[in-house]
Design a protein around this motif. Structure first.
Motif, PDB file in Angstrom:
ATOM      1  N   ILE A 115      20.946  24.982   2.649  1.00  0.00           N
ATOM      2  CA  ILE A 115      20.509  26.336   3.000  1.00  0.00           C
ATOM      3  C   ILE A 115      20.468  26.505   4.511  1.00  0.00           C
ATOM      4  CG2 ILE A 115      18.596  27.975   2.833  1.00  0.00           C
ATOM      5  CD1 ILE A 115      17.877  26.686   0.141  1.00  0.00           C
ATOM      6  N   GLU A 116      19.934  25.506   5.220  1.00  0.00           N
ATOM      7  CA  GLU A 116      19.852  25.589   6.677  1.00  0.00           C
ATOM      8  C   GLU A 116      21.237  25.631   7.306  1.00  0.00           C
ATOM      9  OE1 GLU A 116      17.529  22.282   7.845  1.00  0.00           O
ATOM     10  OE2 GLU A 116      15.623  23.124   7.127  1.00  0.00           O
ATOM     11  N   ASN A 117      22.171  24.869   6.774  1.00  0.00           N
ATOM     12  CA  ASN A 117      23.533  24.894   7.309  1.00  0.00           C
ATOM     13  C   ASN A 117      24.180  26.254   7.137  1.00  0.00           C
ATOM     14  OD1 ASN A 117      23.504  22.230   8.186  1.00  0.00           O
ATOM     15  ND2 ASN A 117      24.269  21.441   6.240  1.00  0.00           N
ATOM     16  N   ARG A 118      23.902  26.899   6.021  1.00  0.00           N
ATOM     17  CA  ARG A 118      24.458  28.230   5.787  1.00  0.00           C
ATOM     18  C   ARG A 118      23.831  29.257   6.725  1.00  0.00           C
ATOM     19  NH1 ARG A 118      27.177  28.811   0.793  1.00  0.00           N
ATOM     20  NH2 ARG A 118      27.153  26.919  -0.452  1.00  0.00           N
ATOM     21  N   ILE A 119      22.533  29.077   7.021  1.00  0.00           N
ATOM     22  CA  ILE A 119      21.841  30.036   7.887  1.00  0.00           C
ATOM     23  C   ILE A 119      22.263  29.869   9.337  1.00  0.00           C
ATOM     24  CG2 ILE A 119      19.580  30.726   8.782  1.00  0.00           C
ATOM     25  CD1 ILE A 119      18.408  30.054   6.046  1.00  0.00           C
ATOM     26  N   THR A 120      22.291  28.625   9.807  1.00  0.00           N
ATOM     27  CA  THR A 120      22.549  28.360  11.224  1.00  0.00           C
ATOM     28  C   THR A 120      24.007  28.075  11.535  1.00  0.00           C
ATOM     29  OG1 THR A 120      22.041  26.000  10.908  1.00  0.00           O
ATOM     30  CG2 THR A 120      20.222  27.465  11.504  1.00  0.00           C
ATOM     31  N   ARG A 135      22.928  14.690   7.435  1.00  0.00           N
ATOM     32  CA  ARG A 135      23.132  16.128   7.556  1.00  0.00           C
ATOM     33  C   ARG A 135      24.615  16.475   7.638  1.00  0.00           C
ATOM     34  NH1 ARG A 135      19.044  19.787   8.556  1.00  0.00           N
ATOM     35  NH2 ARG A 135      17.136  18.982   7.622  1.00  0.00           N
ATOM     36  N   GLU A 184      25.791  25.341  11.186  1.00  0.00           N
ATOM     37  CA  GLU A 184      25.897  24.089  11.934  1.00  0.00           C
ATOM     38  C   GLU A 184      26.847  23.100  11.259  1.00  0.00           C
ATOM     39  OE1 GLU A 184      21.947  22.632  12.292  1.00  0.00           O
ATOM     40  OE2 GLU A 184      21.544  23.745  14.125  1.00  0.00           O
ATOM     41  N   THR A 224      17.586  21.848   0.886  1.00  0.00           N
ATOM     42  CA  THR A 224      17.169  22.568   2.086  1.00  0.00           C
ATOM     43  C   THR A 224      18.203  22.452   3.200  1.00  0.00           C
ATOM     44  OG1 THR A 224      15.909  20.613   2.807  1.00  0.00           O
ATOM     45  CG2 THR A 224      14.732  22.287   1.546  1.00  0.00           C
ATOM     46  N   ALA A 225      18.876  21.290   3.297  1.00  0.00           N
ATOM     47  CA  ALA A 225      19.897  21.120   4.332  1.00  0.00           C
ATOM     48  C   ALA A 225      21.069  22.061   4.103  1.00  0.00           C
ATOM     49  CB  ALA A 225      20.384  19.669   4.355  1.00  0.00           C
ATOM     50  N   GLU A 238      15.805  17.268   0.122  1.00  0.00           N
ATOM     51  CA  GLU A 238      16.325  17.524   1.465  1.00  0.00           C
ATOM     52  C   GLU A 238      17.745  18.060   1.419  1.00  0.00           C
ATOM     53  OE1 GLU A 238      16.989  15.206   5.732  1.00  0.00           O
ATOM     54  OE2 GLU A 238      16.114  14.149   4.023  1.00  0.00           O
TER      55      GLU A 238
END
Length: 584
Positions: free
Chosen positions: A428-433, A445, A435, A425-426, A422
Motif C-alpha cells: 500500500i505504501e509503495n502505491r501511495i508514495t 521492501r 517508491e 502495508t508495504a 508488513e
C-alpha cells in the motif's frame, strides 16, 4: 581651365557610379523584402480562399472589411482552442483509462469451464491418540516439566505448533527446521484420507475410495486433501523447487489434460477429462463427500473451540491458501454449497497496451519462478515467500521455495506473521508514495515493490452460497432398525454437497474503451463539428506546405533566372560607354 574642369568631372564619375550602385543595392533589398512579404501574403490569401475549413475564406477575401476579417479570425481561433481542449480530454481518457469492463453478449455454459478445485483441511492437526498437543503444550511451557521432555517430544511439539494458532508457538523454539523432518512429522500425526473421509460421490456416482478423487497437498494448514487441482508437474516449475518434500503429488493424468487458463478446453475435448468440468447444475451433477471425526481425537487447544473442517473452492491452477479464505463445515452438520462462477476475459485488442494500463497480465508477460501458471494468487504466494525469506531468512514449509531457502520453525512464527502483515502495508505504501524504483529501500521492501501482482487477464473465481442443517446420522440407523456399531458411538459426521447453482453464467469482459478507430472517429467528429475538418483538409494543408510551396519557389527561381539573363544581356553595354568616356 576648361581642360582641368573636364578632368575633374571625369574623376567624379566613378564616385557617382559607386553611390548609384549602393543606392541600387539598397533599393533592390527593399524590393526583395517587400516581394517576400507580398509573396507570403498572396500565399496565405491563396490558401484561405481555396481552403475548405469553415470561416477561413472570409479572412482572405479582398472585398471584406477589416472588422469582418477580425471577427472571423477571432471565431476561427476560438474554435481551434475549444476543439483542441476537447480532443485533449478524449486523449487523456483514452491514455489513462483505456479499459472498460462489460458483460459478454452471450452466457457461458458451465461445461466450458473446469469444476472448482476443492481443498479440505481437518481442524485437528494431530490425532490425540498419537500426540496430544494440549498435554505437551502445558508440559513444554512449564519450567519444572520442560526438562523431562525428550528431544523428540520437543521437536514434535514445535512442529505441530506451526499449524496451530500463532500465539501457541513457543518463542524459544527452534528458528530453523531440519530438512523434511517437520513435514514428515505432520504427515505422521495428521489423520490420513481413510480416517476422515467416509465416502465420496462424483456426479452421483459413488467412489469406492476417496483417494481416487482427492490428492494429499501440503498447505499452510499442514496436510490437506484436494480435488481437481492440477498435478505438480503442470502447476509448479519443479526444477526450481526444493526437493525435500512434495507440495502436491504428481498426477498420472498429464496426457489427458486439455485445459489451460487462457484458452480453456481444447476443441473436441470429451466431457470426461482433467481437470474435471461441470456437466450441469444441481446436486446430481456435483461432488458429495462425507467426513468423519472421532471425539477422542479432537484437540480444542490447537485451533480453538470450533471443530470440523475448512474447505476452499479455488481455481485448479492455483495453490490454495486456507489461512486467507475458506468456509467451514462443522461436525454433525450438512453443508450445501451452490457455486456461482465469476470469469473475466480480456480482448486481444488490449495486448499492445502496457499491463499497468490494462491492469492485468497475459501469461507470457509475467514469469513466476515457482509456478508455471500465472494467477494473482500464485504471484502473491511467491511474493510472500520472497518477502518472508528477506525478513526472516527462512520460509514457512507451506510456501513454495527454492532448494537454498531454509524452512522456519516455531521460533520464527512471530517473524513470519509480522512479515505477512508488513507485506500488505508495504504494498500500500509503495502505491501511495511510488517508491518502486527507490534505491534507498531495503531488500525486503524492494522485494515487495517488485511484486506488482496484477490479476491474470483470464481469471476464474468461484463464489459459494452455503446453507447448513443438522446431520443426524444416528436417526438414519434408527429409521432402518439397524444397530449402531460400537466403534461408531464416538464418531461425528459432516456431509458436504458442492454443485453449480445454474447451468449458465454471465462472463465479464475487459476490452478497449476506445479503439484506434473509435479514437479517430471521436477526434474527427470534434474537428468536423468545430472547423469542418476532414482528411482532405489535412491533405490540403500538407499540399500547401510541401508540394505547392515547392512549385511556387521553383517558378520564382525560374523567373528570377530569366530576368537575370535579360539584365545581363542589356547591362553589358554600360562598361563600354564608361571606357569610351575615360578614353576621351
Amino acid at each position: 581651365m576648361r581642360r582641368h574642369s573636364r578632368s575633374e568631372s571625369h574623376a567624379n564619375v566613378p564616385v557617382d557610379l559607386e553611390n548609384d550602385k549602393d543606392q541600387h543595392v539598397a533599393t533592390e533589398n527593399v524590393k526583395i523584402k517587400r516581394g517576400k512579404i507580398s509573396l507570403i501574403k498572396k500565399y496565405l490569401v491563396d490558401y484561405t480562399a481555396n481552403s475548405n475549413l469553415h470561416g477561413l475564406k472570409y479572412i482572405g477575401e479582398k472585398e471584406r472589411t477589416s472588422v469582418e476579417k477580425i471577427f472571423w479570425l477571432f471565431m476561427f481561433t476560438c474554435c481551434v482552442v475549444l476543439c483542441a481542449g476537447l480532443i485533449r480530454k478524449v486523449w487523456i481518457k483514452w491514455n489513462e483509462t483505456p479499459v472498460i469492463v462489460s458483460f459478454a453478449e452471450n452466457s457461458t455454459p458451465v461445461w466450458q469451464i473446469p469444476y472448482p478445485a476443492v481443498t479440505v483441511c481437518f481442524e485437528t492437526k494431530a490425532q490425540k491418540t498419537k500426540f496430544s498437543f494440549t498435554e505437551y503444550y502445558h508440559l513444554y511451557n512449564n519450567e519444572s516439566t520442560y526438562q523431562n521432555l525428550t528431544e523428540e517430544e520437543r521437536i514434535l511439539f514445535e512442529d505441530v505448533s506451526l499449524v496451530c494458532d500463532d500465539h501457541l508457538a513457543p518463542a524459544n523454539g527452534r528458528k530453523i527446521s531440519l530438512g523434511n523432518v517437520t513435514v514428515e512429522n505432520l504427515k505422521e500425526l495428521s489423520p490420513n484420507i481413510s480416517e476422515f473421509f467416509f465416502g465420496c460421490k462424483w456426479k452421483d456416482i459413488p467412489k469406492d475410495n476417496c483417494s481416487d478423487l482427492f490428492l494429499p497437498i501440503i498447505t499452510e494448514e499442514g496436510l490437506c486433501y484436494t480435488f481437481n487441482t492440477m498435478g505438480a508437474e503442470e502447476l509448479f516449475r519443479v526444477e526450481n523447487l526444493n526437493t525435500d518434500y512434495n507440495y502436491l503429488e504428481y498426477s498420472n493424468r498429464t496426457e489427458d489434460q486439455t485445459w489451460s487458463l487462457e484458452t480453456g478446453y481444447l476443441p473436441n475435448t470429451p466431457l470426461e477429462t482433467y481437470p474435471h468440468r461441470g456437466s450441469g447444475y444441481g446436486a446430481k451433477a456435483g461432488l458429495t463427500f462425507l467426513l468423519k471425526a472421532k471425539t477422542n481425537e479432537l484437540d480444542y487447544l490447537c485451533k480453538g473451540p470450533v471443530q470440523g473442517f475448512k474447505i476452499l473452492l479455488h481455481n485448479p491452477a492455483e495453490l490454495p491458501r486456507l489461512s486467507q479464505q475458506y468456509f467451514r463445515s462443522p461436525l454433525s452438520q450438512e453443508v450445501v454449497v451452490a457455486v456461482k462462477p465469476k470469469m473475466m476475459t480480456t480482448s486481444e485488442g488490449l495486448k499492445p497496451y502496457d499491463p499497468t494500463r490494462r491492469q492485468c497480465y497475459f501469461p507470457s508477460e509475467r514469469y513466476l519462478r515457482y509456478f508455471k501458471v500465472y494467477t494473482q494468487a500464485n504471484c502473491e504466494m511467491e511474493c510472500l515467500t520472497n518477502f518472508t525469506y528477506a525478513r526472516c531468512e527462512c520460509v514457512h514449509f507451506g510456501m513454495p521455495h527454492g532448494p537454498n531457502m531454509a524452512v522456519c520453525n516455531a521460533g520464527s512464527v512471530a517473524c513470519i506473521k509480522k512479515a505477512q502483515m508488513e507485506l500488505v502495508t508495504a504494498d500500500i505504501e509503495n502505491r501511495i508514495t511510488n517508491e518502486v524504483h527507490n534505491d534507498t529501500l531495503d531488500e525486503a521492501r524492494r522485494v515487495a515493490a517488485e511484486c506488482r501482482c496484477l490479476p491474470a487477464c483470464t481469471s476464474i473465481e468461484y463464489e459459494a452460497e452455503t446453507s447448513q442443517a443438522d446431520y443426524d446420522w444416528k436417526a438414519i440407523y434408527g429409521a432402518y432398525n439397524l444397530p449402531i456399531p460400537e466403534e461408531d458411538n464416538d464418531v461425528l459426521y459432516a456431509r458436504v454437497m458442492i454443485f453449480f447453482k445454474e447451468a449458465q453464467f454471465i462472463t465479464s469482459r475487459r476490452s478497449e474503451l476506445y479503439g484506434q478507430t473509435d479514437f479517430l472517429a471521436n477526434c474527427g467528429g470534434l474537428l468536423g463539428l468545430f472547423m469542418g475538418f476532414s482528411i482532405l483538409s489535412l491533405a490540403e494543408i500538407i499540399y500547401f506546405l510541401s508540394l505547392r510551396l515547392f512549385c511556387l519557389l521553383w517558378q520564382r527561381r525560374q523567373n528570377k533566372k530569366r530576368n537575370l539573363e535579360k539584365s545581363n544581356k542589356y547591362g553589358n553595354q554600360g562598361p563600354d560607354k564608361i571606357k569610351q568616356l575615360y578614353s576621351d
